[in-house]
Design an enzyme around this catalytic site. Structure first.
Site, PDB file in Angstrom:
ATOM      1  N   GLU A  49       0.816  -1.092   0.076  1.00 38.52           N
ATOM      2  CA  GLU A  49       0.151  -0.047   0.191  1.00 38.52           C
ATOM      3  C   GLU A  49       1.147   1.127   0.043  1.00 38.52           C
ATOM      4  OE1 GLU A  49      -4.167   1.273   0.185  1.00 38.52           O
ATOM      5  OE2 GLU A  49      -3.147  -0.406  -0.422  1.00 38.52           O
ATOM      6  N   ASP A  60      -3.171  11.765   8.322  1.00 39.76           N
ATOM      7  CA  ASP A  60      -2.078  11.276   8.963  1.00 39.76           C
ATOM      8  C   ASP A  60      -1.399  11.900  10.099  1.00 39.76           C
ATOM      9  OD1 ASP A  60      -1.596   9.459   6.745  1.00 39.76           O
ATOM     10  OD2 ASP A  60      -1.145  10.936   5.491  1.00 39.76           O
TER      11      ASP A  60
END
Length: 269
Positions: A49, A60
């Protein structure tokens, strides 16, 4: 049969889960990023990924935000990302490769152009972190037209109507969210309820893969024993890059050890 289905067929009879690492392309440099991918695949990774560096990665945490910045420091851009992907696919023809990105990056490139480029370099799936399934129509149409699987996130507290929609529109695998918030290993993860897993398995045979904050063997074993197909681990790997990228040999040695350990944890005896 797509590569995710092939992976599933390979794992299920042997009571194995899949281990899929996540890194940002170009972190800390193109050359080192490619070496990191080699080490991950050689030491247990069942798929990849991958992220493109992005200026505003809202989902994030600090560890992955720093990875985006390191990649930008190495002069990465979307065109270099696709060049890297072409090299990776040429070297590793059988493993599934997915992208985990933000919608604005794709939108700026041109939605259909982006998915066409993904097809040309051999990408299997695209997960857009900030795209709700309800707003995904234009992206899904282009994905289908270019033979790219879409992946959507299923929260641990998802309602039945949401589960049905995600199961229908996720054509690669279903990404199970460990918790809300941002990525990182410093917060407690939640294994989705057995009821959620049961409901998903009633309506889909696709891989169920959990991500967000997974960092150790104990967590992985608990996830696999619950009936989930595998895990995506990002921050724990990227933290090693952050800590050791100025010493390539030490960095790769530590990533090798971690990758083997995480993969071993997905095997149920």
């Amino acid at each position: 049969m797509n590569r995710y289905q092939t992976l599933q067929k390979k794992l299920v009879p042997f009571k194995k889960g899949c281990f899929i690492p996540f890194i940002i392309l170009g972190d800390p440099s193109i050359e080192m990023s490619l070496k990191i991918i080699d080490v991950l695949i050689e030491n247990g990774a069942d798929g990849l990924e991958l992220g493109f560096p992005f200026s505003d990665p809202l989902s994030d945490g600090k560890t992955i935000q720093k990875a985006h910045l390191r990649a930008f420091s190495s002069k990465m851009n979307i065109y270099l990302c696709f060049e890297m992907l072409q090299k990776i696919r040429k070297k590793y023809n059988t493993i599934p490769i997915g992208l985990l990105l933000y919608a604005n990056l794709i939108f700026k490139f041109g939605i259909n152009n982006f998915y066409l480029k993904c097809f040309n370099v051999g990408i299997d799936s695209v997960l857009i972190a900030d795209l709700p399934v309800e707003e995904s129509n234009d992206f899904r149409k282009c994905a289908i037209a270019n033979n790219i699987s879409s992946v959507f996130v299923c929260p641990h507290d998802a309602k039945k109507n949401v589960i049905k929609k995600i199961s229908l529109y996720s054509t690669g695998y279903i990404y199970l969210l460990s918790r809300s918030g941002v990525t990182g290993t410093d917060k407690k993860i939640i294994v989705p309820s057995l009821n959620l897993i049961k409901n998903l398995k009633k309506i889909t045979e696709k891989l169920l893969i959990q991500g967000f904050g997974i960092s150790n063997s104990k967590q992985i074993q608990k996830i696999i024993l619950s009936g989930i197909s595998g895990v995506i681990c990002g921050s724990v790997i990227i933290k090693l890059i952050e800590n050791h990228f100025q010493n390539e040999k030490k960095m790769l040695k530590n990533i090798k050890r971690l990758s083997r350990s995480l993969k071993q944890s997905t095997i149920i005896f």
